[in-house]
Design an enzyme around this catalytic site. Structure first.
Site, short mmCIF file in Angstrom:
data_model
loop_
_atom_site.label_atom_id
_atom_site.label_comp_id
_atom_site.label_asym_id
_atom_site.label_seq_id
_atom_site.Cartn_x
_atom_site.Cartn_y
_atom_site.Cartn_z
N HIS A 25 13.00 0.90 63.61
CA HIS A 25 11.69 0.98 62.96
C HIS A 25 11.46 -0.26 62.10
O HIS A 25 10.41 -0.89 62.14
CB HIS A 25 11.61 2.26 62.10
N ASN A 26 12.47 -0.62 61.32
CA ASN A 26 12.31 -1.77 60.44
C ASN A 26 12.21 -3.08 61.21
O ASN A 26 11.46 -3.97 60.81
CB ASN A 26 13.46 -1.82 59.44
N GLU A 84 8.84 -3.21 62.22
CA GLU A 84 8.05 -3.49 60.99
C GLU A 84 8.02 -5.01 60.70
O GLU A 84 6.97 -5.57 60.38
CB GLU A 84 8.70 -2.73 59.83
N LYS A 138 15.97 4.32 62.33
CA LYS A 138 15.27 3.73 61.18
C LYS A 138 15.41 2.21 61.19
O LYS A 138 14.47 1.48 60.86
CB LYS A 138 15.81 4.32 59.87
N SER A 147 11.29 6.63 55.97
CA SER A 147 10.35 5.53 55.86
C SER A 147 9.06 5.96 55.19
O SER A 147 8.63 7.10 55.33
CB SER A 147 10.01 4.97 57.24
C1 6PG Z 1 10.14 1.78 54.98
C2 6PG Z 1 10.50 0.35 54.72
C3 6PG Z 1 11.52 0.28 53.62
C4 6PG Z 1 11.67 -1.13 53.08
C5 6PG Z 1 12.61 -1.93 53.94
C6 6PG Z 1 12.19 -3.30 54.31
O1 6PG Z 1 10.22 2.12 56.14
O2 6PG Z 1 9.77 2.50 54.06
O3 6PG Z 1 11.02 -0.23 55.86
O4 6PG Z 1 12.68 0.86 54.09
O5 6PG Z 1 10.48 -1.73 52.86
O6 6PG Z 1 13.81 -1.95 53.22
O7 6PG Z 1 12.69 -4.19 53.43
P1 6PG Z 1 12.79 -5.74 53.61
O8 6PG Z 1 11.48 -6.25 54.10
O9 6PG Z 1 13.06 -6.19 52.19
O10 6PG Z 1 13.93 -6.04 54.50
#
Ligand code: 6PG
Length: 485
Positions: A185-186, A189, A182, A128
């Protein structure tokens, strides 16, 4: 000279990881499907370290010292399998294949099992930090065998982000654990961005704060317990003016959020492992709704009438002290909702650990997210503290004393904000869903008892009683007496 590691797939993430490795003293063999990208990288960055140019995977493998380490950075899905299929016959027992893309963890589990059958290590690595992170130090979440980490770990730790001298890289668990962590994590996010979005929308619509004014608010918030990378960059995006029109950039960007799938996977996995990640799922749905542009237009026209509150919002929140205290309420609602999303993320990690046989260490995982990654935040130090003692782990992060106190402190503001959003018709799905999660967890009784009664009525699905053990059913269509089944 035999190279320390090979990288195949030199789009920006792969190229930046290769450069990061070379800058850290490793000799990196390079390969890309089209050699032009390999040449471009070498032409521009050969001064950064040692690169070995190769034109085929066979040549790449031939350039490596043993055990060979080949890092794949291609689009998740079929392209990863295509590279693996070509690589496997070229490798020898003990070699390590690394997938550093955003692959789905079930695919990583499958690939790991297959390669294990060939005597190879397959390591799914969550990375990430975007392009900049890949180059200057990402947060790295490796899975795969413990044995592979002995060889690979020191390299990854060297190129990872550094948090006060500690690398943001550690082995998290076998097979797909790295990609799972990960993925979570997303999911967090997504939730982090959605709560920021809801705060912005409420401040704008109900308190009339323009984007440039909000940039200052977010900058100030970044000095509080909300301090994080995403809050920091929110002020930069909000103060950006559109070159073409002079309007705030945020006003000329189409309000339809994209997604590549990792948030959706998180929500689906939450359902599968039986962990209610409502805040994260709601954030994914918020993106989906935003993208239903045509339906939104039709619905807006069909329901054009007002929202029905007796007092206009700007009279309540539009100026002076009232505005200030509303903004502070929103900050607290944001913080509390954010805590819920982290609590849910760690809860699903616990459930997934049990489901997939991973001995995930929550403290380590929190430590990996403190620098380099997108969700880096001061809050992670407190999360680490909560998981410090294995025998005193909170059943849910909200029960860690610091967070219980924070939720209690934020609660009245959180309720006011959700109520205001509902009263004035401003969508705040994650603020409200997070509050409902909290209220559900702390409720004395939930209406699930009625659900059970209904299930028993129409389908004889049975129920349990509060006052004695056993499984029961009412003879609904007969004399309505209870039977123990
Ligand atoms: C990271 C991000 C990266 C990317 C994701 C999210 O941790 O560096 O999460 O992996 O930005 O793919 O993408 P989307 O918002 O397009 O789903």
């Amino acid at each position: 000279m035999a190279a320390d590691i090979g990288v195949t797939g030199l789009a920006v993430m792969g190229a930046n990881l290769a450069r990061n490795l070379a800058r850290n003293g490793y000799t990196v063999a390079l390969h890309n499907r089209t050699a032009a990208k390999t040449d471009a990288l070498i032409n521009s960055y050969s001064s950064e370290g040692e690169f070995v140019r190769t034109e085929s995977l066979a040549e790449l493998v031939g350039a490596l010292q043993r055990p060979r380490r080949v890092l794949i950075m291609v689009k998740a899905g079929a392209p990863v399998d295509a590279v693996i299929d070509e690589l496997v016959p070229l490798l020898d027992e003990g070699d390590i294949v690394i997938d550093a893309g955003n692959s789905f963890f079930e695919e990583t589990r499958r690939r790991e099992e297959t390669l294990r059958g060939h005597g190879l290590h397959f390591v799914g690595v969550g990375v990430s930090g975007g392009e900049e992170g890949a180059l200057h130090g990402p947060s790295i979440m490796p899975g795969g065998s413990r044995e592979s980490y002995e060889t690979l770990g020191p390299m990854l730790e060297k190129i990872a982000a550094d948090y006060h001298g500690e690398p943001c890289c550690a082995w998290v668990g076998t097979d797909g654990a790295g990609h799972y962590v990960k993925m979570v994590h997303n999911g967090i996010e997504y939730a982090d961005m959605q709560v920021i979005g809801e705060a912005y929308d409420l401040m704008r619509q109900l308190a009339g704060l323009e984007p440039a004014e909000q940039a200052a608010v977010f900058r100030e918030w970044n000095t509080t317990d909300l301090a994080s990378y995403l809050i920091e960059i929110t002020s930069e995006v909000l103060e950006q003016e559109d070159e073409l029109t002079g309007r705030p950039l945020v006003d000329v960007i189409v309000d339809a959020a994209g997604q590549k799938g990792t948030g959706r996977w998180t929500a689906i996995s939450g359902l599968e492992v039986g962990s209610p990640v409502t805040t994260i799922a709601e954030s994914v749905f918020a993106r989906s709704i935003s993208s239903q542009q045509q339906l939104r237009r039709i619905t807006r026209d069909a329901f054009a009438a007002g929202v029905g509150s007796p007092v206009p919002a700007d009279e309540l929140y539009g100026s002076g002290e009232a505005r200030q205290s509303f903004v502070e309420d929103i900050r607290k609602a944001l913080y509390a909702s954010k805590l819920v999303s982290y609590a849910q993320g760690f809860d699903m990690l616990t459930a997934a650990g049990a489901e997939y046989g991973w001995d995930l260490d929550m403290r380590t995982i929190a430590s990996l997210w403190r620098a380099g990654c997108i969700i880096r935040a001061d809050l992670l130090d407190t999360i680490m503290k909560a998981y410090q003692h294995a025998d005193e782990r909170p059943a849910n992060l909200l029960l860690a004393p610091e967070f219980t106190e924070a939720i209690n402190e934020c609660l009245p503001a959180w309720r006011r904000v959700v109520a205001a959003a509902a009263t004035y018709g401003v969508p705040a799905p994650v603020f409200s869903s997070s509050l409902a999660y909290y209220d559900s967890l702390r409720a004395e009784r939930l209406p699930a008892s009625l659900t059970q009664g209904l299930r028993d009525y129409f389908g004889a699905h049975t129920y349990q009683r509060v006052d004695k053990p056993g499984t029961f059913h009412i003879r609904w269509s007969e004399d309505r007496t209870e039977a123990e089944v």
